[in-house]
Design a protein around this motif. Structure first.
Motif, PDB file in Angstrom:
ATOM      1  N   LYS A 172     -20.384 -37.090 -18.598  1.00 37.57           N
ATOM      2  CA  LYS A 172     -19.477 -37.787 -17.669  1.00 37.57           C
ATOM      3  C   LYS A 172     -18.527 -38.717 -18.440  1.00 37.57           C
ATOM      4  N   ASP A 173     -19.098 -39.531 -19.344  1.00 34.64           N
ATOM      5  CA  ASP A 173     -18.276 -40.532 -20.052  1.00 34.64           C
ATOM      6  C   ASP A 173     -17.393 -39.899 -21.127  1.00 34.64           C
ATOM      7  N   HIS A 174     -17.899 -38.838 -21.759  1.00 37.50           N
ATOM      8  CA  HIS A 174     -17.190 -38.249 -22.916  1.00 37.50           C
ATOM      9  C   HIS A 174     -17.236 -36.726 -22.839  1.00 37.50           C
ATOM     10  N   PRO A 175     -16.506 -36.148 -21.887  1.00 37.54           N
ATOM     11  CA  PRO A 175     -16.581 -34.687 -21.719  1.00 37.54           C
ATOM     12  C   PRO A 175     -16.081 -33.907 -22.934  1.00 37.54           C
ATOM     13  N   ASP A 176     -15.369 -34.589 -23.834  1.00 40.08           N
ATOM     14  CA  ASP A 176     -14.849 -33.932 -25.037  1.00 40.08           C
ATOM     15  C   ASP A 176     -15.875 -33.886 -26.163  1.00 40.08           C
ATOM     16  N   VAL A 177     -17.024 -34.504 -25.984  1.00 39.04           N
ATOM     17  CA  VAL A 177     -18.023 -34.592 -27.067  1.00 39.04           C
ATOM     18  C   VAL A 177     -19.124 -33.557 -26.855  1.00 39.04           C
ATOM     19  N   THR A 178     -19.353 -32.724 -27.846  1.00 36.40           N
ATOM     20  CA  THR A 178     -20.467 -31.771 -27.766  1.00 36.40           C
ATOM     21  C   THR A 178     -21.729 -32.447 -28.283  1.00 36.40           C
ATOM     22  N   ILE A 179     -22.818 -32.246 -27.531  1.00 34.48           N
ATOM     23  CA  ILE A 179     -24.119 -32.817 -27.911  1.00 34.48           C
ATOM     24  C   ILE A 179     -24.956 -31.697 -28.524  1.00 34.48           C
ATOM     25  N   TYR A 180     -25.526 -31.954 -29.700  1.00 31.24           N
ATOM     26  CA  TYR A 180     -26.489 -31.032 -30.317  1.00 31.24           C
ATOM     27  C   TYR A 180     -27.856 -31.703 -30.277  1.00 31.24           C
ATOM     28  N   CYS A 181     -28.843 -31.008 -29.775  1.00 32.54           N
ATOM     29  CA  CYS A 181     -30.193 -31.580 -29.810  1.00 32.54           C
ATOM     30  C   CYS A 181     -31.185 -30.475 -30.156  1.00 32.54           C
ATOM     31  N   GLY A 182     -32.386 -30.897 -30.557  1.00 31.75           N
ATOM     32  CA  GLY A 182     -33.415 -29.919 -30.891  1.00 31.75           C
ATOM     33  C   GLY A 182     -34.324 -29.619 -29.719  1.00 31.75           C
ATOM     34  N   ALA A 183     -34.369 -30.544 -28.750  1.00 31.66           N
ATOM     35  CA  ALA A 183     -35.212 -30.333 -27.566  1.00 31.66           C
ATOM     36  C   ALA A 183     -34.648 -31.122 -26.404  1.00 31.66           C
ATOM     37  N   LEU A 184     -34.673 -30.499 -25.226  1.00 28.30           N
ATOM     38  CA  LEU A 184     -34.284 -31.190 -23.994  1.00 28.30           C
ATOM     39  C   LEU A 184     -35.562 -31.438 -23.211  1.00 28.30           C
ATOM     40  N   ASP A 185     -35.958 -32.720 -23.133  1.00 28.28           N
ATOM     41  CA  ASP A 185     -37.226 -33.057 -22.487  1.00 28.28           C
ATOM     42  C   ASP A 185     -37.052 -33.232 -20.984  1.00 28.28           C
ATOM     43  N   GLU A 186     -38.169 -33.621 -20.323  1.00 28.99           N
ATOM     44  CA  GLU A 186     -38.192 -33.588 -18.857  1.00 28.99           C
ATOM     45  C   GLU A 186     -37.476 -34.750 -18.193  1.00 28.99           C
ATOM     46  N   ARG A 187     -37.829 -35.988 -18.604  1.00 30.69           N
ATOM     47  CA  ARG A 187     -37.370 -37.147 -17.837  1.00 30.69           C
ATOM     48  C   ARG A 187     -37.678 -38.416 -18.615  1.00 30.69           C
ATOM     49  N   LEU A 188     -37.336 -39.559 -17.998  1.00 32.19           N
ATOM     50  CA  LEU A 188     -37.653 -40.867 -18.589  1.00 32.19           C
ATOM     51  C   LEU A 188     -38.781 -41.515 -17.801  1.00 32.19           C
ATOM     52  N   ASN A 189     -39.573 -42.372 -18.478  1.00 30.37           N
ATOM     53  CA  ASN A 189     -40.544 -43.160 -17.714  1.00 30.37           C
ATOM     54  C   ASN A 189     -39.852 -44.424 -17.197  1.00 30.37           C
ATOM     55  N   ASP A 190     -40.607 -45.310 -16.543  1.00 36.71           N
ATOM     56  CA  ASP A 190     -39.946 -46.472 -15.920  1.00 36.71           C
ATOM     57  C   ASP A 190     -39.496 -47.505 -16.948  1.00 36.71           C
ATOM     58  N   LYS A 191     -39.845 -47.316 -18.222  1.00 37.18           N
ATOM     59  CA  LYS A 191     -39.337 -48.207 -19.284  1.00 37.18           C
ATOM     60  C   LYS A 191     -38.203 -47.547 -20.067  1.00 37.18           C
ATOM     61  N   GLY A 192     -37.752 -46.401 -19.602  1.00 39.57           N
ATOM     62  CA  GLY A 192     -36.632 -45.741 -20.260  1.00 39.57           C
ATOM     63  C   GLY A 192     -37.019 -44.900 -21.454  1.00 39.57           C
ATOM     64  N   TYR A 193     -38.305 -44.635 -21.634  1.00 31.96           N
ATOM     65  CA  TYR A 193     -38.739 -43.763 -22.745  1.00 31.96           C
ATOM     66  C   TYR A 193     -38.744 -42.308 -22.287  1.00 31.96           C
ATOM     67  N   ILE A 194     -38.394 -41.430 -23.226  1.00 38.69           N
ATOM     68  CA  ILE A 194     -38.339 -39.996 -22.922  1.00 38.69           C
ATOM     69  C   ILE A 194     -39.759 -39.440 -22.835  1.00 38.69           C
ATOM     70  N   LEU A 195     -39.993 -38.624 -21.805  1.00 39.40           N
ATOM     71  CA  LEU A 195     -41.290 -37.938 -21.618  1.00 39.40           C
ATOM     72  C   LEU A 195     -41.100 -36.439 -21.756  1.00 39.40           C
ATOM     73  N   PRO A 196     -41.962 -35.709 -22.504  1.00 43.64           N
ATOM     74  CA  PRO A 196     -43.052 -36.272 -23.291  1.00 43.64           C
ATOM     75  C   PRO A 196     -42.591 -37.038 -24.525  1.00 43.64           C
ATOM     76  N   GLY A 197     -41.406 -36.750 -25.059  1.00 47.00           N
ATOM     77  CA  GLY A 197     -40.794 -37.546 -26.125  1.00 47.00           C
ATOM     78  C   GLY A 197     -41.617 -37.663 -27.388  1.00 47.00           C
ATOM     79  N   LEU A 198     -41.381 -38.764 -28.087  1.00 46.88           N
ATOM     80  CA  LEU A 198     -42.125 -39.026 -29.332  1.00 46.88           C
ATOM     81  C   LEU A 198     -42.356 -40.513 -29.523  1.00 46.88           C
ATOM     82  N   GLY A 199     -42.094 -41.297 -28.469  1.00 49.58           N
ATOM     83  CA  GLY A 199     -42.274 -42.744 -28.566  1.00 49.58           C
ATOM     84  C   GLY A 199     -41.005 -43.423 -29.049  1.00 49.58           C
TER      85      GLY A 199
END
Ligand code: PRP
Ligand code: URA
Length: 209
Positions: A172-199
């Motif tokens: 939304k903020d930067h439609p011109d920017v391509t994102i490369y990632c190694g894994a797309l995880d499920e969601r965030l917990n209530d503290k904003g950490y990625i689940l299952p993530g890596l901490g």
């Protein structure tokens, strides 16, 4: 999510599984983050321009194709992005390196800036922004704002684990920017950490947990 590239190579997936393991120690975590960054960087550099150069092999002179040392800048987001720098520089040893210091406020999850030092000629370069974690996307979006304010026009965001919310925010903020990632995880917990993530990537890289 057309601006998202998931580098789902078996080597990347295996190494990400290793850093997810809470028993992986700091030394191995660091090595693996660097290796994953290099493998994701390999994919993200696929469209770098090549220039003709004439020189001789032992047998004859001919025109060959080379990368320009002038074309690239890497910008890690402190702290955790530092863990990806060596891996990218092993591919692009002459790249300039900028630094943006941001931390997430624990309560608001909003990024707070504490440092920014960028190469002066970002407008001429392909910029690779490095941060292993894309959670809410607030930190990466703010970093990309700084980089754009300094004239950068070609920006790619390289992360290791992304959450759907972060991908949506960058899209939304930067439609011109391509994102490369190694894994797309499920969601965030209530503290904003990625689940299952890596901490907490910064804490695990620097042994500060
Ligand atoms: C982590 C990570 C990102 C940010 C991601 O940094 O390295 O920069 O959080 O979260 P976001 O997408 O919700 O903004 P952190 O603030 O923990 O700082 P650190 O790297 O210094 O530990
Ligand atoms: N920052 C991290 O280091 N890890 C997360 O899961 C989210 C943000």
């Amino acid at each position: 999510m057309s601006n998202l590239v998931i580098v789902d190579h078996p080597l990347v997936t295996h190494k990400i599984s290793m850093i997810r393991d809470k028993n992986t120690n700091t030394r191995d975590f660091r090595t693996l983050v660097s290796e994953i960054a290099m493998l994701i960087g390999y994919e993200a550099t696929r469209d770098l321009p090549l220039y003709p150069k004439r020189f001789s092999t032992p047998l004859m002179e001919a025109e060959f194709k080379m990368l320009s040392s002038m074309d690239v800048a890497v910008v890690p987001i402190l702290r955790a992005g530092l863990g990806m720098v060596d891996g990218i520089l092993s591919l692009l040893p002459t790249a300039k390196v900028g630094h943006i210091g941001l931390y997430r406020d624990h309560d608001t999850l909003e990024p707070v800036e504490y440092y920014c030092k960028l190469p002066s000629d970002l407008d001429l370069r392909q910029v690779f922004v490095l941060d292993p974690m894309l959670a809410t996307g607030g930190s990466a979006s703010a970093a990309i704002n700084f980089i754009k304010q300094r004239g950068a026009k070609k920006i790619k965001l390289l992360c290791i684990v992304a959450a759907p919310l972060g991908v949506e925010r960058i899209t939304k903020d930067h439609p011109d920017v391509t994102i490369y990632c190694g894994a797309l995880d499920e969601r965030l917990n209530d503290k904003g950490y990625i689940l299952p993530g890596l901490g907490d990537a910064g804490d695990r890289l620097f042994g500060t947990q």
